[in-house]
Design a protein around this motif. Structure first.
Motif, PDB file in Angstrom:
ATOM      1  N   ALA A 213     -26.175  21.762  38.937  1.00 52.51           N
ATOM      2  CA  ALA A 213     -26.549  22.884  39.807  1.00 52.51           C
ATOM      3  C   ALA A 213     -26.493  22.470  41.278  1.00 52.51           C
ATOM      4  N   ALA A 214     -27.004  21.284  41.595  1.00 52.90           N
ATOM      5  CA  ALA A 214     -26.949  20.801  42.973  1.00 52.90           C
ATOM      6  C   ALA A 214     -25.506  20.574  43.416  1.00 52.90           C
ATOM      7  N   TYR A 215     -24.677  20.037  42.519  1.00 51.98           N
ATOM      8  CA  TYR A 215     -23.266  19.818  42.843  1.00 51.98           C
ATOM      9  C   TYR A 215     -22.550  21.141  43.088  1.00 51.98           C
TER      10      TYR A 215
ATOM     11  N   LEU B  60     -23.834  23.943  44.083  1.00 48.99           N
ATOM     12  CA  LEU B  60     -24.317  24.493  45.342  1.00 48.99           C
ATOM     13  C   LEU B  60     -23.639  23.811  46.535  1.00 48.99           C
ATOM     14  N   LEU B  61     -23.563  22.493  46.509  1.00 51.73           N
ATOM     15  CA  LEU B  61     -22.910  21.766  47.596  1.00 51.73           C
ATOM     16  C   LEU B  61     -21.409  22.027  47.639  1.00 51.73           C
TER      17      LEU B  61
ATOM     18  N   ALA C 149     -19.934  24.834  46.689  1.00 57.08           N
ATOM     19  CA  ALA C 149     -19.781  26.177  47.243  1.00 57.08           C
ATOM     20  C   ALA C 149     -19.974  26.169  48.750  1.00 57.08           C
ATOM     21  N   LEU C 150     -20.951  25.416  49.236  1.00 62.30           N
ATOM     22  CA  LEU C 150     -21.170  25.301  50.673  1.00 62.30           C
ATOM     23  C   LEU C 150     -19.968  24.649  51.354  1.00 62.30           C
TER      24      LEU C 150
END
Length: 149
Positions: free
Chosen positions: A95-97, A99-100, A102-103
Motif C-alpha cells: 500500500a505504501a509503495y 501510494l508513492l 502514484a505520487l
C-alpha cells in the motif's frame, strides 16, 4: 539466552539481512523498474519482518525463519502467526509503495506537461529558413537554432 545474547543475535541478523538486501538490489538493478521495485519490496518484507515467539517474555524472531522451521520440523504452533505477520506487513508495504508510485507518476506527468508548451512556441529551423532569419542576416550571426525531433 540472556538479554545480551538476544540483542547480539538480532544485531548479527540485522547486518546479515541488510547484506542480503544489498546483494538482491545489485542482482535486480538491470531489470525494468516495474518489475525491480516490487521484487525488492517482497524481499525486504521477507527479510525484515519480525514475529513474536514467546508472548510472555516478548521475544521476537524473523517471521520467515519461524514459518520455515515450524513447517519443516512440525514443532510449535507459531507458523500461522508468522505467516499472518508476513501478510500484514506485506500489505502495508505494498500500500505504501502504490501510494508513492502514484505520487511519483503524478509528479512525472506534471513535470512532463510543463515542458511541452514552451517548446511549441519556438519556431522550427524550417520556419526560420523560410523567413530568411537562420544565420543569413548579419544581426543573428551568433544565434544557434536547435532542431526539434
Amino acid at each position: 539466552m540472556i538479554e545480551n545474547d538476544y540483542l547480539l543475535a538480532w544485531a548479527v541478523y540485522g547486518i546479515a539481512a541488510l547484506g542480503c538486501l544489498l546483494v538482491w538490489f545489485r542482482l535486480t538493478r538491470w531489470m525494468w523498474r516495474g518489475l525491480r521495485e516490487p521484487l525488492r519490496l517482497i524481499v525486504a518484507v521477507l527479510l525484515l519482518t519480525p514475529t513474536i515467539v514467546d508472548p510472555g517474555k516478548e521475544l521476537f524472531a524473523p517471521a520467515v525463519a519461524i514459518a520455515a522451521l515450524d513447517l519443516l520440523f512440525g514443532v510449535g504452533n507459531n507458523a500461522w502467526r508468522a505467516v499472518a505477520d508476513l501478510a500484514l506487513y506485506g500489505m502495508i508495504a505494498v500500500a505504501a509503495y502504490l501510494l508513492l508510485a502514484a505520487l511519483r507518476w503524478v509528479l512525472w506527468r506534471r513535470r512532463g506537461a510543463g515542458v511541452s508548451p514552451a517548446v511549441d512556441d519556438e519556431p522550427t529551423a524550417r520556419e526560420l529558413m523560410a523567413r530568411g532569419e537562420a544565420g543569413g542576416s548579419p544581426g543573428r550571426q551568433g544565434l544557434r537554432v536547435e532542431p526539434r525531433l
